[in-house]
Design a protein around this motif. Structure first.
Motif, short mmCIF file in Angstrom:
data_model
loop_
_atom_site.label_atom_id
_atom_site.label_comp_id
_atom_site.label_asym_id
_atom_site.label_seq_id
_atom_site.Cartn_x
_atom_site.Cartn_y
_atom_site.Cartn_z
N VAL A 32 0.83 -1.22 0.17
CA VAL A 32 0.21 0.46 0.55
C VAL A 32 0.85 1.13 0.17
O VAL A 32 1.74 1.59 0.80
N ARG A 33 0.74 2.17 -1.09
CA ARG A 33 1.51 3.30 -0.99
C ARG A 33 0.67 4.28 -0.04
O ARG A 33 -0.55 4.34 -0.31
N LEU A 34 1.22 5.06 0.63
CA LEU A 34 0.70 5.78 1.96
C LEU A 34 1.35 7.46 1.29
O LEU A 34 2.84 6.93 1.17
N VAL A 35 0.22 8.32 1.25
CA VAL A 35 0.86 9.54 0.96
C VAL A 35 0.53 10.54 2.04
O VAL A 35 -0.70 10.88 2.55
N LEU A 36 1.45 10.73 2.85
CA LEU A 36 0.48 12.10 3.77
C LEU A 36 1.10 13.12 3.89
O LEU A 36 2.26 13.87 3.42
N THR A 37 0.15 14.03 3.54
CA THR A 37 0.85 16.30 3.19
C THR A 37 0.24 16.74 4.03
O THR A 37 -1.17 16.01 4.45
N HIS A 38 1.06 17.49 4.73
CA HIS A 38 0.57 18.11 5.89
C HIS A 38 0.69 19.33 4.93
O HIS A 38 1.37 19.80 4.96
N ARG A 39 -0.51 19.96 5.25
CA ARG A 39 -0.79 21.69 4.60
C ARG A 39 -0.85 22.41 5.31
O ARG A 39 -0.96 22.46 6.18
N LEU A 40 -0.54 24.19 4.42
CA LEU A 40 -1.26 25.74 5.64
C LEU A 40 -0.22 25.07 6.95
O LEU A 40 -0.85 26.17 7.87
N LEU A 41 1.01 25.09 7.22
CA LEU A 41 2.15 24.87 7.64
C LEU A 41 1.98 26.63 7.73
O LEU A 41 2.44 27.36 7.02
N SER A 42 2.88 27.30 8.86
CA SER A 42 2.18 28.13 9.14
C SER A 42 4.04 28.92 9.09
O SER A 42 4.33 29.95 8.06
N GLY A 43 5.10 28.39 7.86
CA GLY A 43 6.33 28.51 8.31
C GLY A 43 7.31 27.47 8.61
O GLY A 43 6.93 26.24 8.60
N ARG A 44 8.61 27.62 8.04
CA ARG A 44 9.82 26.71 8.15
C ARG A 44 10.16 26.25 9.74
O ARG A 44 10.03 24.99 10.04
N ASP A 45 9.74 27.06 10.63
CA ASP A 45 9.43 26.59 11.87
C ASP A 45 8.87 25.57 12.26
O ASP A 45 8.82 24.57 12.61
N GLU A 46 7.34 25.93 12.35
CA GLU A 46 6.52 25.29 12.20
C GLU A 46 6.35 24.04 10.83
O GLU A 46 6.25 22.62 11.27
N MET A 47 7.41 23.77 9.59
CA MET A 47 7.25 22.31 9.18
C MET A 47 8.84 21.67 9.77
O MET A 47 8.41 20.70 9.67
N ALA A 48 9.49 22.12 9.79
CA ALA A 48 10.69 21.71 11.20
C ALA A 48 10.10 21.10 11.72
O ALA A 48 10.65 19.89 11.82
N ASP A 49 9.26 21.75 12.67
CA ASP A 49 8.71 20.87 14.05
C ASP A 49 7.97 19.58 13.57
O ASP A 49 8.20 18.63 14.38
#
Length: 181
Positions: free
Chosen positions: A123-140
């Motif tokens: 099973v291919r799982l694709v997880l997309t997390h969008r609408l992050l507030s910027g680099r710091d939240e994305m890194a977190d």
């Protein structure tokens, strides 16, 4: 397929994994509170768009060894934390989406979307997390998702998940270096 998340834009990161199937079993690990608690967070889910999802984090239950816990994660490890979300997509057994933050000052919450596709006995799982507030939240969130997906893969393969905090520290550092500035 890279193990690392791929930055799609300034507020979106995507992960892919090829997991043991069948797709119904992977769906169960995403939606069943008992199975989800083995790799991410437990808690009930109302199975419909607009339904409530209560993510009950208690990282102590995910630890496979007695290891030092970073100070900033001590409360969620020992006391636990409840995170209230809303189901944004419910298309069993292929798509699950939910909010991952509270709306704040007119800014919409971030959203997590899991997409599952059968590929033979995998099973291919694709997880997309969008609408992050910027680099710091994305890194977190990136180090966290990477770690939790490693735990999911291990559980589905019948292996012991990796050591939690040592792995998280390495991933947190890797994402701090990899994410564009």
């Amino acid at each position: 397929m890279s193990e690392y998340g791929v930055v799609l834009d300034a507020g979106t990161i995507r992960f892919e994994r090829l997991l043991p199937g069948p797709i119904e079993r992977v769906w169960e690990f995403l939606t069943d509170p008992v199975q989800r608690a083995k790799w991410f967070a437990g808690g009930p889910i109302e199975p419909r768009v607009g339904g409530r999802l209560e993510l009950r984090f208690k990282h102590r239950n995910l630890m496979t060894t007695d290891e030092p816990v970073p100070e900033k994660y001590r409360d969620v490890t020992d006391k636990g934390m409840i995170f209230r979300s809303e189901v944004t997509r419910w298309e069993p057994p292929r798509v699950l989406g939910f909010t991952f933050s509270e709306p704040k000052d007119g800014v919409p919450p971030s959203e997590v979307i899991f997409e599952l596709t059968s590929e033979g006995d995998k099973v291919r799982l694709v997880l997309t997390h969008r609408l992050l507030s910027g680099r710091d939240e994305m890194a977190d969130v990136s180090g966290g998702w990477h770690l939790h997906l490693e735990m999911l893969t291990a559980r589905l393969e019948g292996r012991t998940p990796p050591q939690m905090w040592a792995t998280h520290a390495k991933l947190e550092q890797a994402y701090a270096e990899r994410l564009p500035r």
